[in-house]
Design an enzyme around this catalytic site. Structure first.
Site, PDB file in Angstrom:
ATOM      1  CE  LYS A  10      -3.925  -2.230   2.370  1.00 19.00           C
ATOM      2  NZ  LYS A  10      -4.926  -2.106   3.464  1.00 19.00           N
ATOM      3  CE1 TYR A  50      -9.538  -3.332   0.590  1.00 17.61           C
ATOM      4  CE2 TYR A  50      -8.690  -1.349  -0.465  1.00 17.61           C
ATOM      5  CZ  TYR A  50      -8.485  -2.490   0.293  1.00 17.61           C
ATOM      6  OH  TYR A  50      -7.225  -2.788   0.749  1.00 17.61           O
ATOM      7  CG  PHE A  58     -13.196   1.378   7.282  1.00 16.04           C
ATOM      8  CD1 PHE A  58     -12.761   0.755   6.119  1.00 16.04           C
ATOM      9  CD2 PHE A  58     -13.799   0.600   8.265  1.00 16.04           C
ATOM     10  CE1 PHE A  58     -12.931  -0.613   5.934  1.00 16.04           C
ATOM     11  CE2 PHE A  58     -13.966  -0.772   8.083  1.00 16.04           C
ATOM     12  CZ  PHE A  58     -13.527  -1.374   6.909  1.00 16.04           C
ATOM     13  NE  ARG A  86      -5.935 -12.140   5.669  1.00 15.20           N
ATOM     14  CZ  ARG A  86      -6.679 -11.026   5.660  1.00 15.20           C
ATOM     15  NH1 ARG A  86      -6.865 -10.342   4.526  1.00 15.20           N
ATOM     16  NH2 ARG A  86      -7.227 -10.574   6.746  1.00 15.20           N
ATOM     17  CB  THR A  92      -7.106  -5.842  10.080  1.00 16.30           C
ATOM     18  OG1 THR A  92      -7.579  -7.009   9.406  1.00 16.30           O
ATOM     19  CG2 THR A  92      -7.507  -4.608   9.293  1.00 16.30           C
ATOM     20  NE  ARG A 103      -2.417  -5.689   7.116  1.00 19.41           N
ATOM     21  CZ  ARG A 103      -3.575  -6.244   6.796  1.00 19.41           C
ATOM     22  NH1 ARG A 103      -4.083  -7.231   7.527  1.00 19.41           N
ATOM     23  NH2 ARG A 103      -4.241  -5.822   5.744  1.00 19.41           N
ATOM     24  CG  ASN A 113      -3.680  -2.306   7.033  1.00 16.26           C
ATOM     25  OD1 ASN A 113      -3.542  -1.930   5.871  1.00 16.26           O
ATOM     26  ND2 ASN A 113      -4.696  -3.046   7.431  1.00 16.26           N
ATOM     27  CG  HIS A 116      -5.279  -6.317  -0.149  1.00 19.96           C
ATOM     28  ND1 HIS A 116      -6.493  -6.243   0.480  1.00 19.96           N
ATOM     29  CD2 HIS A 116      -5.394  -7.279  -1.108  1.00 19.96           C
ATOM     30  CE1 HIS A 116      -7.327  -7.107  -0.090  1.00 19.96           C
ATOM     31  NE2 HIS A 116      -6.684  -7.744  -1.052  1.00 19.96           N
ATOM     32  CD  GLU A 127      -8.774  -9.176  -3.130  1.00 24.42           C
ATOM     33  OE1 GLU A 127      -9.492  -8.661  -2.257  1.00 24.42           O
ATOM     34  OE2 GLU A 127      -7.660  -9.690  -2.870  1.00 24.42           O
TER      35      GLU A 127
HETATM   36  P1  IDP Z   1      -7.852  -6.978   5.843  1.00 26.25           P
HETATM   37  O1  IDP Z   1      -7.074  -6.019   4.960  1.00 26.25           O
HETATM   38  O2  IDP Z   1      -7.037  -7.463   6.995  1.00 26.25           O
HETATM   39  O3  IDP Z   1      -8.482  -8.103   5.060  1.00 26.25           O
HETATM   40  P2  IDP Z   1     -10.506  -5.778   5.961  1.00 26.25           P
HETATM   41  O4  IDP Z   1     -11.450  -5.929   7.115  1.00 26.25           O
HETATM   42  O5  IDP Z   1     -10.790  -6.531   4.708  1.00 26.25           O
HETATM   43  O6  IDP Z   1      -9.034  -6.139   6.511  1.00 26.25           O
HETATM   44  O7  IDP Z   1     -10.417  -4.222   5.650  1.00 26.25           O
HETATM   45  C1  IDP Z   1      -9.820  -3.758   4.449  1.00 26.25           C
HETATM   46  C2  IDP Z   1      -8.930  -2.596   4.781  1.00 26.25           C
HETATM   47  O8  IDP Z   1      -9.725  -1.528   5.299  1.00 26.25           O
HETATM   48  C3  IDP Z   1      -7.895  -2.846   5.883  1.00 26.25           C
HETATM   49  O9  IDP Z   1      -6.719  -3.482   5.427  1.00 26.25           O
HETATM   50  C4  IDP Z   1      -7.617  -1.442   6.374  1.00 26.25           C
HETATM   51  O10 IDP Z   1      -6.753  -0.724   5.499  1.00 26.25           O
HETATM   52  C5  IDP Z   1      -9.015  -0.826   6.311  1.00 26.25           C
HETATM   53  N1  IDP Z   1      -9.747  -0.973   7.580  1.00 26.25           N
HETATM   54  C6  IDP Z   1     -10.275  -2.105   8.102  1.00 26.25           C
HETATM   55  N2  IDP Z   1     -10.899  -1.877   9.279  1.00 26.25           N
HETATM   56  C7  IDP Z   1     -10.776  -0.542   9.494  1.00 26.25           C
HETATM   57  C8  IDP Z   1     -11.230   0.331  10.550  1.00 26.25           C
HETATM   58  O11 IDP Z   1     -11.856  -0.087  11.532  1.00 26.25           O
HETATM   59  N3  IDP Z   1     -10.878   1.656  10.411  1.00 26.25           N
HETATM   60  C9  IDP Z   1     -10.191   2.146   9.337  1.00 26.25           C
HETATM   61  N4  IDP Z   1      -9.767   1.366   8.336  1.00 26.25           N
HETATM   62  C10 IDP Z   1     -10.043   0.037   8.409  1.00 26.25           C
HETATM   63 MG    MG Z   2      -9.928  -8.056   3.577  1.00 27.31          MG
END
Ligand code: IDP
Ligand code: MG
Length: 140
Positions: A10, A50, A58, A86, A92, A103, A113, A116, A127
């Site tokens: 990212k 997304y 968010f 993962r 996350t 991360r 973070n 992805h 994807e």
């Molecule tokens: P992941 O990337 O670990 O699969 P997801 O729940 O799919 O997590 O969320 C996608 C992306 O959205 C995350 O990687 C992060 O950048 C962002 N994100 C997820 N949860 C939050 C939140 O609670 N606040 C702000 N951004 C979030």
């Molecule tokens: Mg995800």
């Protein structure tokens, strides 16, 4: 089972000069890059990528972040690649990610973070197809 998964380095991690170290971690874990591109994602592309999160609070901020700078998108191939990738990424929220995960090392907060990774075979298929054509994936 050999699988393919989509990884994105990212904009925050690219700005931290972490591209090389992150790809080194993939290779060290036998997650082999079979396609790679450095690019900039538009806001509209980020919204498409997304789309599953469009109802989340968010979503606006996340898609703005993903369009804020250069990213590196890769297809990684290897045994049990989706889950092992993962695991390498960590949780996350970098504050909750196991020490030594990508991360934990490069993430700033739950949004910024660093990386992805696809979370299931169906997601990986969508994807990978979002960023790479059949021709680019071809014979590997
Ligand atoms: P992941 O990337 O670990 O699969 P997801 O729940 O799919 O997590 O969320 C996608 C992306 O959205 C995350 O990687 C992060 O950048 C962002 N994100 C997820 N949860 C939050 C939140 O609670 N606040 C702000 N951004 C979030
Ligand atoms: Mg995800």
């Amino acid at each position: 089972m050999t699988e393919r998964t989509l990884a994105i380095i990212k904009p925050d991690a690219v700005k931290k000069n972490a591209i090389g170290d992150i790809i080194r971690r993939y290779e060290a874990a036998s997650l082999r890059p079979i396609a790679i591109r450095m690019t900039r994602i538009s806001k509209a592309q980020a919204e498409g990528f997304y789309a599953v999160h469009r109802q989340r609070p968010f979503f606006e901020s996340l898609t703005t972040f993903m369009a804020s700078g250069l990213v590196v998108v890769l297809v990684l191939e290897g045994d049990d690649a989706i889950k092992r990738h993962r695991d390498l990424m960590g949780a996350t929220d970098p504050a909750k990610a196991d020490p030594g995960t990508i991360r934990a090392v490069y993430g700033t907060n739950i949004e910024y973070n660093a990386v992805h990774g696809s979370d299931s075979p169906d997601t990986a298929k969508f994807e990978i197809g979002f960023f790479f054509s059949e021709m680019e994936l071809g014979v590997r």
